[in-house]
Every structure is written in C-alpha cells, then in structure tokens.
Design a protein around this motif. Structure first.
Motif, PDB file in Angstrom:
ATOM      1  N   UNK A   1      -0.854  -5.760  -0.830  1.00 53.32           N
ATOM      2  CA  UNK A   1      -1.388  -4.583  -1.506  1.00 53.32           C
ATOM      3  C   UNK A   1      -2.722  -4.587  -2.246  1.00 53.32           C
ATOM      4  N   UNK A   2      -2.607  -3.625  -3.361  1.00 54.77           N
ATOM      5  CA  UNK A   2      -3.835  -3.715  -3.944  1.00 54.77           C
ATOM      6  C   UNK A   2      -4.523  -5.192  -4.484  1.00 54.77           C
ATOM      7  N   UNK A   3      -3.605  -6.014  -4.662  1.00 50.74           N
ATOM      8  CA  UNK A   3      -3.999  -7.327  -5.115  1.00 50.74           C
ATOM      9  C   UNK A   3      -4.971  -8.038  -4.106  1.00 50.74           C
TER      10      UNK A   3
ATOM     11  N   UNK B   1       0.984  -1.263   0.103  1.00 51.82           N
ATOM     12  CA  UNK B   1       0.023  -0.039   0.020  1.00 51.82           C
ATOM     13  C   UNK B   1       1.109   1.351   0.003  1.00 51.82           C
ATOM     14  N   UNK B   2       2.002   1.230   0.875  1.00 51.31           N
ATOM     15  CA  UNK B   2       2.791   2.515   0.807  1.00 51.31           C
ATOM     16  C   UNK B   2       3.749   2.828  -0.248  1.00 51.31           C
TER      17      UNK B   2
ATOM     18  N   UNK C   1      -4.104 -11.370   4.927  1.00 52.69           N
ATOM     19  CA  UNK C   1      -3.140 -10.188   4.592  1.00 52.69           C
ATOM     20  C   UNK C   1      -1.589 -10.727   4.597  1.00 52.69           C
ATOM     21  N   UNK C   2      -0.869  -9.976   3.847  1.00 58.06           N
ATOM     22  CA  UNK C   2       0.710 -10.315   3.919  1.00 58.06           C
ATOM     23  C   UNK C   2       1.391  -8.937   3.455  1.00 58.06           C
TER      24      UNK C   2
ATOM     25  N   UNK D   1       2.126   1.835  -7.128  1.00 58.71           N
ATOM     26  CA  UNK D   1       2.069   3.166  -8.158  1.00 58.71           C
ATOM     27  C   UNK D   1       0.629   3.632  -7.975  1.00 58.71           C
ATOM     28  N   UNK D   2       0.333   4.766  -7.831  1.00 58.11           N
ATOM     29  CA  UNK D   2      -0.916   5.501  -7.696  1.00 58.11           C
ATOM     30  C   UNK D   2      -1.872   4.755  -9.071  1.00 58.11           C
ATOM     31  N   UNK D   3      -3.132   4.420  -8.661  1.00 57.73           N
ATOM     32  CA  UNK D   3      -4.181   3.835  -9.502  1.00 57.73           C
ATOM     33  C   UNK D   3      -3.982   2.066  -9.576  1.00 57.73           C
ATOM     34  N   UNK D   4      -3.018   1.683  -8.828  1.00 56.84           N
ATOM     35  CA  UNK D   4      -2.920   0.282  -8.806  1.00 56.84           C
ATOM     36  C   UNK D   4      -4.093  -0.337  -8.032  1.00 56.84           C
TER      37      UNK D   4
END
Ligand SMILES: NC(=O)c1ccc[n+]([C@@H]2O[C@H](COP(=O)([O-])OP(=O)(O)OC[C@H]3O[C@@H](n4cnc5c(N)ncnc54)[C@H](OP(=O)(O)O)[C@@H]3O)[C@@H](O)[C@H]2O)c1
Length: 235
Positions: free
Chosen positions: A151-153, A97-98, A146-147, A101-104
């Motif tokens: 992130x987005x996936x 998350x941190x 969670x891991x 890329x933006x939009x992911x």
C-alpha cells in the motif's frame, strides 16, 4: 567526520549512531527525532559511552517542511562540514490501496519522501560548496518489490528510491556520493509486538555496519545500492 541522522532515537537510526560512535577516531554526531525526552536520553547515553564523540540533538518532525528548515538552519549554524547525511526517519504502516484509511498515502509520502527531499535540499548548497559529502537514503525492499500488504508505505518507498537515483545522477559532478539502502526486515521497535522471532530477521546493527563501511571507501568509489535481506529471505 560529522554525521547527521534523522529518526535517530530508535531502531536503525540508533544503530547507525552507535556504529559511528564506536569509532576510535571520534566523530560529530547530530541526531533528530520527534520525542525530545527519548532523543535526549539516547544522546546522553551515547555521549557517555563514547566520550571521544561529540553528540548533539535537535527534536523535530521531519514530515513538516517548516521544522525541517529549522533543523537545517540549526545544523548550518554549527559551522560544520556535513560529511554524512542519513535520511532514515520513516513510518511503516502496512495496508492495502483498496482498504487503507484516506490520507494514508499523504501521511506516508510526507514522512518517508518529503522529509528526505526537503532536508537534502536545505543542506545541499553547503555540501555542494564544500564539494564533499555522502547522502544515504533509507529505502526498503518495499522500494523494489510490490506486495499485497504494501500500500501507501511501499508506494512512498518506491518514490524515495526514485529520489535517490535522481540525486545520484545530479551529484556525480559535485563529488557528493548518494547511496540508496534497501533493507529487508530488521528487528526494531517497528517489529516489537508483531510476534516475529527476532532471530528470523536481521539486526539493526547489520544495516548500520554496511552504511558505516560504505562511508569509508576511497573518494573515487560510490556504493550506489545496498540491498540486504534476512538469510531465510523476506517474511
Ligand atoms: N526495521 C525494518 O525492518 C525496516 C526495513 C526496511 C526499511 N526500514 C526503514 O528504516 C527506517 C527506520 O525504521 P526503524 O524500523 O528503525 O523504525 P523505528 O524503530 O520505529 O524508529 C523510527 C525512528 O524515527 C523517528 N521518527 C519517526 N517519525 C519521525 C518524524 N516524522 N520525524 C522525525 N523523526 C521521526 C522515531 O522517533 P520519534 O517517534 O520520537 O520521532 C525513531 O527514532 C524507516 O525509514 C523504515 O521505513 C526499516
């Protein structure tokens, strides 16, 4: 039976198509993916290997609502009863998350969630009228756990699992089964070039075998969740 599979030119989708194709009964198999040439080549191969099967294909990007609607219209025009819908198409891009890329997240939600949501909504009226059918949603172990590199996936796959659970409750009185499939790592194109030993993780055919088995239970039985992991556990 008539089976619709998204993301069917490679990986798990391809293995699922092959599994139903092997059936001596012979089924109608309707495939989609974005790359038309690869999809066509696989459809021809499948048709050649399993002559009893009727293989049809339609190239589209299921992350795009207008293309999903066109695909659904094409399916509905075939005048078939849809027995099995496998919402399999998805995109795996690891990230955090941190730093992703933006939009992911938007991209992953469009490909991994809206795809299944929109196609299911477009086909449900016909399936509900037939009061019959089985919907499989290709979630992931990343839908449950969670891991740090999820992130987005992982967020999009949690959302797909939520979609699947809600749909299951809604569809009980309509005689439509809903199964969430949660595979751990299975060797597909997503893993080629990763350096991971194919023998360390599952085969695509393992996931296909369970979907196939779940689709042939008695009308009164519904497999709600399929969770499968490599024997040695997650990577
Ligand atoms: N393999 C694993 O370890 C694993 C584990 C858990 C869950 N999953 C899930 O299983 C599903 C399949 O994964 P996979 O490993 O088999 O992937 P893959 O080998 O990369 O194959 C993906 C397939 O989906 C198609 N596709 C991708 N984006 C699409 C789009 N927007 N519209 C239409 N078709 C699209 C691809 O063809 P085009 O590129 O031509 O469109 C290809 O046929 C995904 O939802 C994935 O998240 C996989």
């Amino acid at each position: 039976m008539n089976i619709v599979i998204t993301g069917a030119s490679k990986g798990l989708g391809r293995a699922i198509a092959e599994k139903f194709g092997e059936d001596k009964q012979g089924h109608g198999i309707f495939l989609c993916a974005r790359n038309k040439e690869q999809l066509r080549a696989f459809a021809l191969e499948l048709q050649g290997r399993f002559p009893r099967t009727n293989v049809q294909y339609y190239a589209c990007d299921v992350s795009k609502p207008a293309e999903v609607q066109e695909f659904a219209n094409w399916l509905l025009q075939q005048n078939i009863r849809i027995d099995v819908l496998v919402n399999n198409a998805g995109q795996f891009i690891p990230g955090s998350v941190h730093s992703e890329p933006a939009g992911a997240l938007q991209q992953m939600i469009e490909t991994n969630l809206y795809s299944a949501y929109n196609l299911t909504r477009a086909l449900l009226p016909a399936m509900m009228q037939a009061a019959q059918g089985h919907i499989f949603n290709m979630c992931s172990i990343a839908s449950l756990q969670a891991y740090a590199n999820g992130g987005a996936y992982s967020i999009s796959k949690f959302a797909l699992a939520g979609f699947s659970k809600n749909l299951r409750e809604e569809m009980k009185p309509h005689n439509i089964k809903v199964t969430a499939v949660y595979p751990g790592a299975a060797y597909t194109d997503s893993w080629s070039g990763s350096g991971v030993d194919p023998k360390r993780i599952m085969e695509a055919a393992d996931v296909a075998a369970l979907i196939y088995a779940a689709s042939f239970l008695s009308p009164q039985a519904c497999v709600e969740d399929i969770i499968l992991r490599p024997q040695l556990g997650d990577l």
